[in-house]
Write a protein that holds these residues in place. Sequence first.
Motif, PDB file in Angstrom:
ATOM      1  N   ALA A  51     -59.489  -4.138 -38.984  1.00 49.70           N
ATOM      2  CA  ALA A  51     -58.216  -3.632 -39.503  1.00 49.70           C
ATOM      3  C   ALA A  51     -57.366  -3.130 -38.335  1.00 49.70           C
ATOM      4  O   ALA A  51     -57.324  -1.942 -38.044  1.00 49.70           O
ATOM      5  CB  ALA A  51     -58.459  -2.522 -40.520  1.00 49.70           C
ATOM      6  N   THR A  52     -56.701  -4.061 -37.675  1.00 47.96           N
ATOM      7  CA  THR A  52     -55.801  -3.700 -36.579  1.00 47.96           C
ATOM      8  C   THR A  52     -54.391  -3.534 -37.139  1.00 47.96           C
ATOM      9  O   THR A  52     -54.115  -3.910 -38.279  1.00 47.96           O
ATOM     10  CB  THR A  52     -55.780  -4.802 -35.507  1.00 47.96           C
ATOM     11  OG1 THR A  52     -55.230  -5.995 -36.088  1.00 47.96           O
ATOM     12  CG2 THR A  52     -57.183  -5.099 -34.969  1.00 47.96           C
ATOM     13  N   GLN A  53     -53.509  -2.993 -36.318  1.00 45.53           N
ATOM     14  CA  GLN A  53     -52.113  -2.872 -36.760  1.00 45.53           C
ATOM     15  C   GLN A  53     -51.532  -4.244 -37.078  1.00 45.53           C
ATOM     16  O   GLN A  53     -50.802  -4.404 -38.057  1.00 45.53           O
ATOM     17  CB  GLN A  53     -51.276  -2.167 -35.693  1.00 45.53           C
ATOM     18  CG  GLN A  53     -51.547  -0.688 -35.640  1.00 45.53           C
ATOM     19  CD  GLN A  53     -50.395   0.073 -35.023  1.00 45.53           C
ATOM     20  OE1 GLN A  53     -49.243  -0.168 -35.352  1.00 45.53           O
ATOM     21  NE2 GLN A  53     -50.732   0.993 -34.132  1.00 45.53           N
ATOM     22  N   ALA A  54     -51.858  -5.244 -36.266  1.00 41.64           N
ATOM     23  CA  ALA A  54     -51.317  -6.594 -36.486  1.00 41.64           C
ATOM     24  C   ALA A  54     -51.848  -7.185 -37.786  1.00 41.64           C
ATOM     25  O   ALA A  54     -51.087  -7.789 -38.556  1.00 41.64           O
ATOM     26  CB  ALA A  54     -51.668  -7.494 -35.304  1.00 41.64           C
ATOM     27  N   THR A  55     -53.146  -7.015 -38.055  1.00 42.52           N
ATOM     28  CA  THR A  55     -53.732  -7.543 -39.284  1.00 42.52           C
ATOM     29  C   THR A  55     -53.108  -6.887 -40.512  1.00 42.52           C
ATOM     30  O   THR A  55     -52.714  -7.569 -41.464  1.00 42.52           O
ATOM     31  CB  THR A  55     -55.262  -7.312 -39.307  1.00 42.52           C
ATOM     32  OG1 THR A  55     -55.838  -7.918 -38.162  1.00 42.52           O
ATOM     33  CG2 THR A  55     -55.897  -7.890 -40.555  1.00 42.52           C
ATOM     34  N   LEU A  56     -52.986  -5.563 -40.471  1.00 45.46           N
ATOM     35  CA  LEU A  56     -52.413  -4.851 -41.617  1.00 45.46           C
ATOM     36  C   LEU A  56     -50.928  -5.152 -41.777  1.00 45.46           C
ATOM     37  O   LEU A  56     -50.430  -5.239 -42.901  1.00 45.46           O
ATOM     38  CB  LEU A  56     -52.664  -3.349 -41.485  1.00 45.46           C
ATOM     39  CG  LEU A  56     -54.144  -2.940 -41.570  1.00 45.46           C
ATOM     40  CD1 LEU A  56     -54.297  -1.448 -41.323  1.00 45.46           C
ATOM     41  CD2 LEU A  56     -54.747  -3.339 -42.901  1.00 45.46           C
ATOM     42  N   LEU A  57     -50.214  -5.345 -40.672  1.00 44.25           N
ATOM     43  CA  LEU A  57     -48.799  -5.735 -40.755  1.00 44.25           C
ATOM     44  C   LEU A  57     -48.674  -7.116 -41.389  1.00 44.25           C
ATOM     45  O   LEU A  57     -47.824  -7.339 -42.258  1.00 44.25           O
ATOM     46  CB  LEU A  57     -48.146  -5.713 -39.379  1.00 44.25           C
ATOM     47  CG  LEU A  57     -46.680  -6.134 -39.327  1.00 44.25           C
ATOM     48  CD1 LEU A  57     -45.810  -5.172 -40.129  1.00 44.25           C
ATOM     49  CD2 LEU A  57     -46.202  -6.189 -37.882  1.00 44.25           C
ATOM     50  N   GLY A  58     -49.536  -8.042 -40.997  1.00 41.22           N
ATOM     51  CA  GLY A  58     -49.523  -9.383 -41.575  1.00 41.22           C
ATOM     52  C   GLY A  58     -49.826  -9.365 -43.063  1.00 41.22           C
ATOM     53  O   GLY A  58     -49.144 -10.008 -43.866  1.00 41.22           O
ATOM     54  N   MET A  59     -50.846  -8.598 -43.445  1.00 43.09           N
ATOM     55  CA  MET A  59     -51.204  -8.513 -44.858  1.00 43.09           C
ATOM     56  C   MET A  59     -50.103  -7.805 -45.649  1.00 43.09           C
ATOM     57  O   MET A  59     -49.822  -8.181 -46.795  1.00 43.09           O
ATOM     58  CB  MET A  59     -52.552  -7.797 -45.014  1.00 43.09           C
ATOM     59  CG  MET A  59     -53.710  -8.644 -44.518  1.00 43.09           C
ATOM     60  SD  MET A  59     -55.365  -7.904 -44.372  1.00 43.09           S
ATOM     61  CE  MET A  59     -55.426  -6.610 -45.522  1.00 43.09           C
ATOM     62  N   SER A  60     -49.471  -6.821 -45.054  1.00 38.57           N
ATOM     63  CA  SER A  60     -48.352  -6.127 -45.714  1.00 38.57           C
ATOM     64  C   SER A  60     -47.183  -7.072 -45.932  1.00 38.57           C
ATOM     65  O   SER A  60     -46.561  -7.075 -47.002  1.00 38.57           O
ATOM     66  CB  SER A  60     -47.896  -4.931 -44.875  1.00 38.57           C
ATOM     67  OG  SER A  60     -48.921  -3.983 -44.766  1.00 38.57           O
ATOM     68  N   THR A  61     -46.884  -7.876 -44.937  1.00 39.61           N
ATOM     69  CA  THR A  61     -45.804  -8.858 -45.051  1.00 39.61           C
ATOM     70  C   THR A  61     -46.117  -9.863 -46.150  1.00 39.61           C
ATOM     71  O   THR A  61     -45.254 -10.193 -46.968  1.00 39.61           O
ATOM     72  CB  THR A  61     -45.583  -9.585 -43.710  1.00 39.61           C
ATOM     73  OG1 THR A  61     -45.303  -8.610 -42.703  1.00 39.61           O
ATOM     74  CG2 THR A  61     -44.455 -10.594 -43.794  1.00 39.61           C
ATOM     75  N   LEU A  62     -47.367 -10.317 -46.172  1.00 41.61           N
ATOM     76  CA  LEU A  62     -47.794 -11.281 -47.186  1.00 41.61           C
ATOM     77  C   LEU A  62     -47.600 -10.733 -48.598  1.00 41.61           C
ATOM     78  O   LEU A  62     -47.207 -11.471 -49.508  1.00 41.61           O
ATOM     79  CB  LEU A  62     -49.265 -11.643 -46.955  1.00 41.61           C
ATOM     80  CG  LEU A  62     -49.811 -12.860 -47.648  1.00 41.61           C
ATOM     81  CD1 LEU A  62     -49.128 -14.115 -47.139  1.00 41.61           C
ATOM     82  CD2 LEU A  62     -51.307 -12.955 -47.439  1.00 41.61           C
ATOM     83  N   MET A  63     -47.816  -9.442 -48.798  1.00 39.07           N
ATOM     84  CA  MET A  63     -47.662  -8.839 -50.118  1.00 39.07           C
ATOM     85  C   MET A  63     -46.229  -8.358 -50.378  1.00 39.07           C
ATOM     86  O   MET A  63     -45.818  -8.265 -51.536  1.00 39.07           O
ATOM     87  CB  MET A  63     -48.628  -7.665 -50.301  1.00 39.07           C
ATOM     88  CG  MET A  63     -50.059  -8.094 -50.497  1.00 39.07           C
ATOM     89  SD  MET A  63     -50.342  -9.006 -52.046  1.00 39.07           S
ATOM     90  CE  MET A  63     -50.101 -10.692 -51.575  1.00 39.07           C
ATOM     91  N   ALA A  64     -45.485  -8.077 -49.331  1.00 38.86           N
ATOM     92  CA  ALA A  64     -44.100  -7.624 -49.520  1.00 38.86           C
ATOM     93  C   ALA A  64     -43.208  -8.762 -50.011  1.00 38.86           C
ATOM     94  O   ALA A  64     -42.276  -8.526 -50.789  1.00 38.86           O
ATOM     95  CB  ALA A  64     -43.550  -7.050 -48.216  1.00 38.86           C
ATOM     96  N   ILE A  65     -43.483  -9.981 -49.593  1.00 39.79           N
ATOM     97  CA  ILE A  65     -42.630 -11.117 -49.964  1.00 39.79           C
ATOM     98  C   ILE A  65     -42.573 -11.323 -51.484  1.00 39.79           C
ATOM     99  O   ILE A  65     -41.476 -11.381 -52.048  1.00 39.79           O
ATOM    100  CB  ILE A  65     -43.054 -12.392 -49.203  1.00 39.79           C
ATOM    101  CG1 ILE A  65     -42.724 -12.224 -47.714  1.00 39.79           C
ATOM    102  CG2 ILE A  65     -42.379 -13.636 -49.773  1.00 39.79           C
ATOM    103  CD1 ILE A  65     -43.310 -13.283 -46.810  1.00 39.79           C
ATOM    104  N   PRO A  66     -43.719 -11.424 -52.198  1.00 42.35           N
ATOM    105  CA  PRO A  66     -43.619 -11.561 -53.661  1.00 42.35           C
ATOM    106  C   PRO A  66     -42.933 -10.355 -54.309  1.00 42.35           C
ATOM    107  O   PRO A  66     -42.213 -10.507 -55.297  1.00 42.35           O
ATOM    108  CB  PRO A  66     -45.073 -11.686 -54.123  1.00 42.35           C
ATOM    109  CG  PRO A  66     -45.828 -12.110 -52.923  1.00 42.35           C
ATOM    110  CD  PRO A  66     -45.107 -11.551 -51.742  1.00 42.35           C
ATOM    111  N   SER A  67     -43.156  -9.162 -53.755  1.00 43.26           N
ATOM    112  CA  SER A  67     -42.491  -7.972 -54.293  1.00 43.26           C
ATOM    113  C   SER A  67     -40.982  -8.106 -54.168  1.00 43.26           C
ATOM    114  O   SER A  67     -40.239  -7.786 -55.107  1.00 43.26           O
ATOM    115  CB  SER A  67     -42.946  -6.718 -53.534  1.00 43.26           C
ATOM    116  OG  SER A  67     -44.323  -6.527 -53.653  1.00 43.26           O
ATOM    117  N   LEU A  68     -40.521  -8.576 -53.019  1.00 41.22           N
ATOM    118  CA  LEU A  68     -39.084  -8.760 -52.805  1.00 41.22           C
ATOM    119  C   LEU A  68     -38.515  -9.876 -53.662  1.00 41.22           C
ATOM    120  O   LEU A  68     -37.346  -9.831 -54.061  1.00 41.22           O
ATOM    121  CB  LEU A  68     -38.804  -9.044 -51.326  1.00 41.22           C
ATOM    122  CG  LEU A  68     -39.072  -7.878 -50.374  1.00 41.22           C
ATOM    123  CD1 LEU A  68     -38.969  -8.349 -48.929  1.00 41.22           C
ATOM    124  CD2 LEU A  68     -38.120  -6.728 -50.650  1.00 41.22           C
TER     125      LEU A  68
END
Length: 134
Positions: A51-68
């Motif tokens: 769980a690095t910052q890059a991994t969590l940022l990527g996973m956050s982006t992946l989930m933010a897109i459907p939300s948006l």
Amino acid sequence: MLDDIKVHTKFKLSALWCSVMFCYIYGDYFELYQSGKLQQMLAGRTALGPATQATLLGMSTLMAIPSLMIALSLLLPATANRWLNIVLGVLYSVIMLLAIQGSWHFYVLFGLIEIALTVAIVWYAWIWPKRLAS
């Protein structure tokens, strides 16, 4: 005879993205009940590795897109809206097809529902009614 209204494609797409998000949330929540899952999280491990910052940022982006997409499906102009829904619907269908491989039955169930919903998104965007030129 029951009265019914014609629902605009934008509202259909937004509602479908809402349903997708609820399935994502519940699937990920129920996944926490799998034996050892919380221990992995506490140890800083994800399905994609540490769980690095890059991994969590990527996973956050992946989930933010459907939300948006819930809001963007209502707000974007029709042509951009249509193509964005087609592209992202296909992308998230493929992602879920890969994610459910070897998963627990509940996760496969949510995954199949999510795939059905994202395929419906692609379908409704694809058949978006065209207005006749005046």
